[in-house]
Design an enzyme around this catalytic site. Structure first.
Site, PDB file in Angstrom:
ATOM      1  N   ASP A 128      44.038  52.297  40.333  1.00 34.62           N
ATOM      2  CA  ASP A 128      44.374  53.707  40.194  1.00 34.62           C
ATOM      3  C   ASP A 128      45.630  54.050  40.978  1.00 34.62           C
ATOM      4  OD1 ASP A 128      42.175  54.201  38.573  1.00 34.62           O
ATOM      5  OD2 ASP A 128      40.861  54.694  40.258  1.00 34.62           O
ATOM      6  N   TYR A 185      37.770  43.401  46.874  1.00 36.36           N
ATOM      7  CA  TYR A 185      38.476  44.582  47.360  1.00 36.36           C
ATOM      8  C   TYR A 185      38.190  44.773  48.841  1.00 36.36           C
ATOM      9  CZ  TYR A 185      39.556  46.393  42.650  1.00 36.36           C
ATOM     10  OH  TYR A 185      40.045  46.574  41.373  1.00 36.36           O
TER      11      TYR A 185
END
Length: 271
Positions: A74, A132
């Site tokens: 994003d 992540y």
């Protein structure tokens, strides 16, 4: 004897036209600071990492090229490692191309390596794991504004946050952490690691899975934050997962603290 048949018999063939070769597939390994980009994926009215890399590659190889990424981050999210692939008809001096791309691109995008793979290898569909990290800075630092979520007043119970994080490994359906109105074929993900690590004032959440839903990591962190400040209990956390209801989970934490750190592929894709 027919003269034409004689000519054909004695005719020498010259390779004046080069025989077309099959296209070769290449993986690009890169990293980027996402601050100035509207995510990875190309957008009609905003700059993206995919767009700038694609544009640079097309200019340097002197033909229009498209690249396919391992996933889409994003706006504002960073990547310490991500891969993209492209097809090209000729062999390439890969080290030279890497250096030329790095000279062409802005400093917030870095090409780490380029290598040939099997012709059907796919950066997105062949990935078997992604990792992540989410960084929280406990305090205030002007030097970490673009890479952390800074929490200045709240005290977090990291032990209970880790207790809740371990529970993620017991589930596969994470619809409650998925962005609403997302068109996916399944909400199932196989999480293999989920833990918080404290290093001084830095609190980092590490998570690895075979796949992730849109906004999933930021929603998980936001919900674990609620556990850490005592807003919800461990049992509440379990209820949220089992509810499959995004509205019951925590906030989507700020993008700048999130990093895609590793994408793993099977050995079979490599040449």
């Amino acid at each position: 004897m027919n003269k034409n048949s004689n000519i054909k018999k004695n005719q020498v063939s010259f390779p004046s036209v080069r025989v077309r070769k099959e296209y070769l597939r290449y993986f690009i390994e890169l990293a980027y600071n996402g601050k100035n980009y509207h995510g990875w994926q190309k957008q009609p009215d905003a700059i993206s990492v995919q767009e700038v890399v694609e544009d640079a590659l097309s200019k340097l190889l002197n033909r229009p090229l498209s690249i396919v990424g391992a996933g889409r981050t994003d706006a504002g999210v960073h990547a310490k490692q991500i891969f993209a692939h492209f097809d090209f008809q000729d062999e390439i001096n890969l080290e030279n191309l890497k250096n030329r791309l790095n000279a062409f691109l802005n400093d917030d995008v870095v090409i780490l390596s380029i290598f040939e793979v099997n012709e059907k290898a796919h950066t997105r569909f062949d990935a078997i794991a992604r990792s992540y990290e989410y960084q929280i800075y406990l305090g205030k630092s002007p030097f970490l504004l673009d890479s952390t979520w800074q929490i200045k007043t709240k005290i977090l119970d990291v032990d209970v946050m880790n207790e809740a994080a371990k529970l993620l490994l017991n589930y596969t359906n994470f619809k409650c952490f998925s962005k609403s109105k997302t068109d996916v074929f399944t909400y199932d993900c196989n999480i293999t690691e989920a833990k918080w690590v404290v290093n001084g004032n830095m609190l980092t959440f590490h998570i690895t899975a075979n796949r992730f839903l849109r906004n999933m990591v930021r929603a998980i962190v936001g919900t674990l934050y609620n556990v850490g400040i005592g807003k919800i209990t461990i049992n509440d956390f379990i209820d949220i997962i089992e509810s499959q209801d995004r509205s019951k989970a925590g906030l989507s934490v700020p993008a700048q603290g999130l990093f895609l750190t590793k994408v793993t592929y099977p050995k079979s894709i490599y040449k």
